[in-house]
Design a protein around this motif. Structure first.
Motif, PDB file in Angstrom:
ATOM      1  N   MET A 172      -4.095  11.906   1.057  1.00 42.00           N
ATOM      2  CA  MET A 172      -4.557  12.444  -0.225  1.00 42.00           C
ATOM      3  C   MET A 172      -4.598  11.393  -1.333  1.00 42.00           C
ATOM      4  O   MET A 172      -5.262  11.588  -2.337  1.00 42.00           O
ATOM      5  N   LEU A 173      -3.873  10.296  -1.125  1.00 43.50           N
ATOM      6  CA  LEU A 173      -3.785   9.281  -2.173  1.00 43.50           C
ATOM      7  C   LEU A 173      -3.534   7.930  -1.522  1.00 43.50           C
ATOM      8  O   LEU A 173      -2.752   7.827  -0.572  1.00 43.50           O
ATOM      9  N   ARG A 174      -4.213   6.918  -2.047  1.00 42.13           N
ATOM     10  CA  ARG A 174      -4.028   5.542  -1.580  1.00 42.13           C
ATOM     11  C   ARG A 174      -3.982   4.648  -2.808  1.00 42.13           C
ATOM     12  O   ARG A 174      -4.908   4.621  -3.604  1.00 42.13           O
ATOM     13  N   GLU A 175      -2.894   3.921  -2.950  1.00 41.97           N
ATOM     14  CA  GLU A 175      -2.735   2.948  -4.028  1.00 41.97           C
ATOM     15  C   GLU A 175      -2.403   1.617  -3.367  1.00 41.97           C
ATOM     16  O   GLU A 175      -1.553   1.570  -2.469  1.00 41.97           O
ATOM     17  N   ALA A 176      -3.054   0.549  -3.803  1.00 37.72           N
ATOM     18  CA  ALA A 176      -2.824  -0.741  -3.167  1.00 37.72           C
ATOM     19  C   ALA A 176      -2.641  -1.851  -4.186  1.00 37.72           C
ATOM     20  O   ALA A 176      -3.179  -1.793  -5.290  1.00 37.72           O
ATOM     21  N   ARG A 177      -1.876  -2.837  -3.777  1.00 34.36           N
ATOM     22  CA  ARG A 177      -1.603  -4.093  -4.474  1.00 34.36           C
ATOM     23  C   ARG A 177      -0.937  -3.902  -5.838  1.00 34.36           C
ATOM     24  O   ARG A 177       0.245  -3.974  -5.947  1.00 34.36           O
ATOM     25  N   PHE A 178      -1.717  -3.641  -6.879  1.00 34.09           N
ATOM     26  CA  PHE A 178      -1.146  -3.476  -8.212  1.00 34.09           C
ATOM     27  C   PHE A 178      -1.160  -2.002  -8.574  1.00 34.09           C
ATOM     28  O   PHE A 178      -2.203  -1.454  -8.936  1.00 34.09           O
ATOM     29  N   VAL A 179      -0.010  -1.383  -8.478  1.00 34.56           N
ATOM     30  CA  VAL A 179       0.128   0.060  -8.659  1.00 34.56           C
ATOM     31  C   VAL A 179       0.665   0.345 -10.047  1.00 34.56           C
ATOM     32  O   VAL A 179       1.677  -0.231 -10.458  1.00 34.56           O
ATOM     33  N   VAL A 227       0.857  -1.181   0.000  1.00 32.99           N
ATOM     34  CA  VAL A 227       0.000   0.000   0.000  1.00 32.99           C
ATOM     35  C   VAL A 227       0.893   1.231   0.000  1.00 32.99           C
ATOM     36  O   VAL A 227       1.870   1.298   0.740  1.00 32.99           O
ATOM     37  N   LEU A 228       0.538   2.183  -0.836  1.00 34.34           N
ATOM     38  CA  LEU A 228       1.207   3.476  -0.864  1.00 34.34           C
ATOM     39  C   LEU A 228       0.214   4.514  -0.363  1.00 34.34           C
ATOM     40  O   LEU A 228      -0.897   4.616  -0.891  1.00 34.34           O
ATOM     41  N   LEU A 229       0.612   5.261   0.657  1.00 33.31           N
ATOM     42  CA  LEU A 229      -0.237   6.313   1.205  1.00 33.31           C
ATOM     43  C   LEU A 229       0.503   7.632   1.090  1.00 33.31           C
ATOM     44  O   LEU A 229       1.629   7.754   1.567  1.00 33.31           O
ATOM     45  N   LEU A 230      -0.136   8.594   0.457  1.00 34.55           N
ATOM     46  CA  LEU A 230       0.456   9.922   0.331  1.00 34.55           C
ATOM     47  C   LEU A 230      -0.281  10.863   1.275  1.00 34.55           C
ATOM     48  O   LEU A 230      -1.509  10.979   1.208  1.00 34.55           O
TER      49      LEU A 230
END
Length: 112
Positions: A86-93, A76-79
């Motif tokens: 402001m941003l959440r990207e998970a698993r397949f980015v 998980v990427l959390l900005l």
């Protein structure tokens, strides 16, 4: 490639979120092949954004991270910008999408 700052506690993460204007938090687990293959790609992207602080934490070693940030899968990427997610990207980015989003947000919040 840009190295990450390793977090060892939830308190360190909370302090960074409060202190840094913009930061990207990369959450992973030790035996996650997707986590290990994605990290170098994200490090490459982050090299273009030296003013965005870049942190990494292992949610198996810091178990309270998963609860605090509602993590159900990794990576998980959390900005965070000014303390707010402001941003959440998970698993397949998608790396290109991530780079575009980081560029827009850094232009808005870090313009001099």
């Amino acid at each position: 490639m840009r190295p990450t700052i390793e977090l060892t506690s939830l308190q360190e993460a909370e302090a960074a979120i409060e202190r840094d204007t913009i930061l990207l938090l990369y959450l992973s687990k030790e035996n996650c092949s997707v986590c290990h293959s994605l990290l170098p790609k994200v490090q490459e992207v982050m090299a273009a954004f030296p003013r965005i602080h870049f942190y990494h934490a292992d949610v198996e070693q810091i178990k309270e991270m998963a609860g605090r940030f509602s993590i159900f899968t990794v990576p998980v990427l959390l900005l965070f910008v000014e303390g707010k997610e402001m941003l959440r990207e998970a698993r397949f980015v998608r790396i290109n999408d991530l780079e575009e989003k980081l560029d827009k947000i850094s232009t808005m919040y870090l313009a001099e």
